[in-house]
Design an enzyme around this catalytic site. Structure first.
Site, short mmCIF file in Angstrom:
data_model
loop_
_atom_site.label_atom_id
_atom_site.label_comp_id
_atom_site.label_asym_id
_atom_site.label_seq_id
_atom_site.Cartn_x
_atom_site.Cartn_y
_atom_site.Cartn_z
N GLY A 177 0.82 -1.20 0.00
CA GLY A 177 0.00 0.00 0.00
C GLY A 177 0.86 1.26 0.00
O GLY A 177 2.07 1.22 0.23
N CYS A 178 0.21 2.39 -0.26
CA CYS A 178 0.95 3.66 -0.39
C CYS A 178 1.40 4.19 0.97
O CYS A 178 2.59 4.50 1.16
CB CYS A 178 0.10 4.68 -1.13
SG CYS A 178 -1.57 4.89 -0.48
N TYR A 179 0.49 4.30 1.93
CA TYR A 179 0.90 4.73 3.26
C TYR A 179 1.95 3.79 3.84
O TYR A 179 2.89 4.22 4.52
CB TYR A 179 -0.30 4.75 4.21
CG TYR A 179 -1.20 5.95 4.13
CD1 TYR A 179 -0.69 7.25 4.23
CD2 TYR A 179 -2.57 5.80 4.00
CE1 TYR A 179 -1.54 8.35 4.19
CE2 TYR A 179 -3.42 6.89 3.96
CZ TYR A 179 -2.90 8.17 4.05
OH TYR A 179 -3.75 9.26 4.01
#
Length: 342
Positions: A146-148
């Site tokens: 994921g990005c976070y």
């Protein structure tokens, strides 16, 4: 060597970024653009900026003849459609969250569904290239992070690995542009709701929390529980995280710089910024870089770590292409040699 690739979910923000990057990749030929809603439309109708004369299709996976399939699909879809039979025919990189967590019970707790494919859940390799490069090279199925999580894990990993912080003291304050929510229309993502505004959301319940904890726990060698709070800010793309932790002892700044250099000296896409130069989202916009820096507060004996990425590139499509490069023995930065678009 040129490989044939397809993208399922090619009309979304992440899918369109994949198309843009792969279109210019010298060792890739895009042969399939999958989209249920846009089947039959030419790609240029939806994205005129790219001269790709290819129509969206809605084929069964069994009909595809590919070397690699990217799944840029919503959560709780790839868990149902990826199979051992598919993986015998092609490699797969899944950009959804469906195979990122190893414990199937985490999906019940954080994603509200019972995972239907537990065997493949164990087989999927977590595609954080800077940490698991050798495993990725041998894999045929990648769970793209994921990005976070990408920004948070990479920003903090050396501190956990070297055990120089109090693991129970970690707080992550994260901010993301609106594209992180995807292309589906919801009231909360409308311009009038987002513009001139900043808000926290998913307090104590964001789905990237267990992903961050899981991989920082691997680094630390023990279970990790931390506080993660995301915010939505009125910009299109980008993530900035600010993390706080107590240092176990008085550590000099140069010692910590040496620790980061030790872990990331061969990482092509991680930039440890010079002292007093702190990450900004515009410095990584439309690039695959992770910018990291820190400051030590001597008064409180805390370290403050900042990291910045483009959520659609290093946080999604760029990282997926980086994974592809490793899987097919291309140069790791092939097709990704672009810098920030200020």
């Amino acid at each position: 060597m040129e490989i044939k690739v397809g993208i399922l979910g090619a009309s979304g923000y992440t899918g369109s970024e994949l198309v843009r990057i792969l279109f210019n990749h010298p060792k890739v030929k895009i042969v399939y653009l999958g989209s249920r809603l846009n089947a039959g439309r030419n790609y240029q109708e939806l994205y005129p900026h790219l001269a790709l004369n290819l129509c969206f299709e809605n084929k069964a996976l069994e009909e595809l003849e590919l070397d690699l399939l990217f799944l840029a699909t919503p959560h709780n879809l790839s868990a149902k459609i990826v199979s051992q039979a598919l993986l015998k025919r092609m490699k797969v990189i899944d950009l959804s969250a469906d195979f990122r967590l190893k414990n199937p019970k985490d999906y019940e707790l954080w994603y509200d569904f019972t995972h239907p494919n537990v065997r493949l859940l164990q087989d999927a390799v977590y595609g954080l290239c800077e940490l698991y490069k050798e495993e990725i090279k041998k894999a045929n199925f990648i769970a793209n992070p994921g990005c976070y999580t990408t920004c948070s894990i990479l920003s903090l990993y050396p501190l956990f690995k070297e055990k120089i912080i109090d693991f129970n003291s970690v707080f992550i304050d994260a901010k993301s542009g609106v594209s992180g929510a995807g292309k589906s229309t919801t009231i909360n993502n409308l311009f009038c709701e987002v513009n001139e505004n900043i808000k926290a959301y998913s307090l104590a319940s964001h789905r990237h929390t267990p992903e961050i904890e899981e991989h920082l726990a691997y680094a630390a060698g023990e279970k990790i529980t931390l506080q993660f709070t995301p915010h939505l800010i009125p910009m299109q793309r980008g993530i900035l995280i600010t993390a706080y932790a107590h240092l176990k002892s008085n550590v000099e700044e140069q010692d910590i710089r040496d620790i980061y250099a030790k872990h990331y000296q061969n990482a092509k896409f991680i930039r440890l910024l010079p002292p007093q130069s702190f990450p900004q989202t515009r410095w990584v916009k439309s690039s695959n870089f992770v910018d990291i820096n820190f400051s030590i507060d001597k008064r409180t004996n805390r370290i403050i770590v900042l990291g910045a990425i483009d959520n659609l590139i290093k946080g999604a499509a760029g990282q997926a292409v980086q994974n592809m490069n490793l899987m097919f023995d291309f140069d790791e930065d092939e097709g990704l040699k672009f810098f920030a678009n200020l």
